[in-house]
Design a protein around this motif. Structure first.
Motif: not given
Length: 375
Positions: A143-154
């Motif tokens: 979940l942390l990896a998903l947040a690191l991958l996704y949230l900056p772009g969002l």
């Protein structure tokens, strides 16, 4: 890793399985991050004018790829070592996710990358999907990896709501889907691991049963045949003493005739329990070799020490007998004792025959006695 090398302790096996799965699933991941960045840079409006950021990103993802490939789980045999490897490798995974998330946000933010921002966005979707399906063994870290991958772009899309709101809403919905799938995959992984642990436990129980005498709970002849040669080889290699005691219950047929087979079985069980009381060191291997014949393997034990313990066992048995239900059974035993000698014993069979000959001399000479093997 062969079946013989697979850990048998449940906690160690669970960590070993996770390490092995992580190693396999992360092997090529770093390469695709590097490839995605090169495509993003290469298909930008003017790769030459973006030389600094392009090279920096390439060097960064190449370094992360190299770090992953070099971080191999060799020689790990304890839970602490396995957990440490997992923590370090997950650190590389999370660092890679962080770097790609920032790279995606940078591409979305900079107009120079407008021509290739779709490549970076699709790569982010692909990496997030791979994370969900390949690394569900650690749900919190995934979940942390998903947040690191996704949230900056969002976050960048949210700042450019007017032009990117459709993409923002679509990717947010897909992120919700990935989170739900991650939970399901995590449960499936844990269920599969639990099944493997149950199978491992059953295999261990079957292995124990195959090596244990069901009546006395001592090791059986199969275990002796596997253990004895390895102990002899170790004694030869290390130069440490190894002693063997062979015991035979005197006139056991008479016990069966007078007390029946149930009484005979009780006698064998009590005899084995008496052996445990005398030969009780952690390294001692107590075995029932067949019928009324027993053996004790004594690593790190000299002939004098083995004779002392064996003679104490014989004397105590002679004076106290065995307690069977409500009666005391008078019983004696004949013993052969020997210590491995590389000058006489070419292998384990030669050593065993020498001690076995001593046991038969004890029986021929009147029983209820101990005879040491010839030197």
């Amino acid at each position: 890793m062969t079946d013989a090398e697979v850990p048998r302790q449940p906690n160690t096996f669970a960590l070993w399985r996770e390490v092995d799965d992580t190693r396999i699933r992360t092997r090529l991941g770093g390469f695709f991050y590097l490839l995605a960045w090169l495509l993003t840079w290469g298909f930008s409006a003017s790769p030459g004018s973006l030389l600094a950021s392009g090279l920096l990103g390439s060097i960064l993802f190449a370094a992360l790829l190299t770090a992953r490939l070099l971080h191999r789980p060799h020689g790990l045999d304890s839970p602490v070592q396995l957990q440490r490897w997992l923590d370090h490798h997950w650190g590389l995974i999370l660092l890679t996710a962080l770097c790609w998330g920032q790279a995606h946000a940078w591409v979305l933010y900079r107009s120079e990358y407008d021509d290739s921002e779709l490549i970076a966005t699709l790569a982010t979707v692909a990496f997030s999907t791979a994370m969900t399906f390949n690394f569900a063994m650690r749900r919190g870290r995934a979940l942390l990896a998903l947040a690191l991958l996704y949230l900056p772009g969002l976050a960048v899309m949210a700042l450019n709501w007017q032009s990117m709101h459709a993409m923002l809403i679509t990717l947010t919905c897909y992120l919700g889907y990935l989170i739900l799938v991650l939970g399901r995959n995590h449960r499936e992984y844990r269920a599969t691991l639990e099944l493997e642990l149950k199978l491992l436990e059953q295999q261990s129980q079957l292995d124990l049963l195959s090596r244990t005498d069901s009546l006395t709970q001592l090791g059986n002849r199969y275990q002796f045949n596997n253990l004895f040669p390895s102990l002899v080889a170790n004694a030869l290699r290390q130069g440490e003493p190894l002693s063997l005691v062979l015991l035979d219950i005197d006139f056991f047929k008479k016990v069966n005739d007078e007390h029946g087979h149930a009484g005979g079985d009780a006698c064998l069980s009590a005899f084995a329990e008496r052996m445990r009381q005398v030969f009780r060191r952690d390294g001692d291997a107590l075995l029932r070799l067949g019928g009324e014949e027993f053996g004790v393997l004594l690593p790190g034990t000299t002939l004098a020490q083995a004779r002392e313990m064996a003679e104490r066992f014989r004397q105590e048995l002679e004076s106290e007998g065995l307690q069977l239900a409500d009666q005391r059974l008078k019983l004696t035993t004949s013993l052969g004792v020997g210590s491995f000698d590389k000058r006489q014993d070419s292998d384990a069979d030669a050593f065993f025959k020498r001690v076995d000959s001593a046991l038969y001399r004890a029986k021929r000479e009147g029983r209820n006695r101990l005879v040491a093997a010839d030197h």
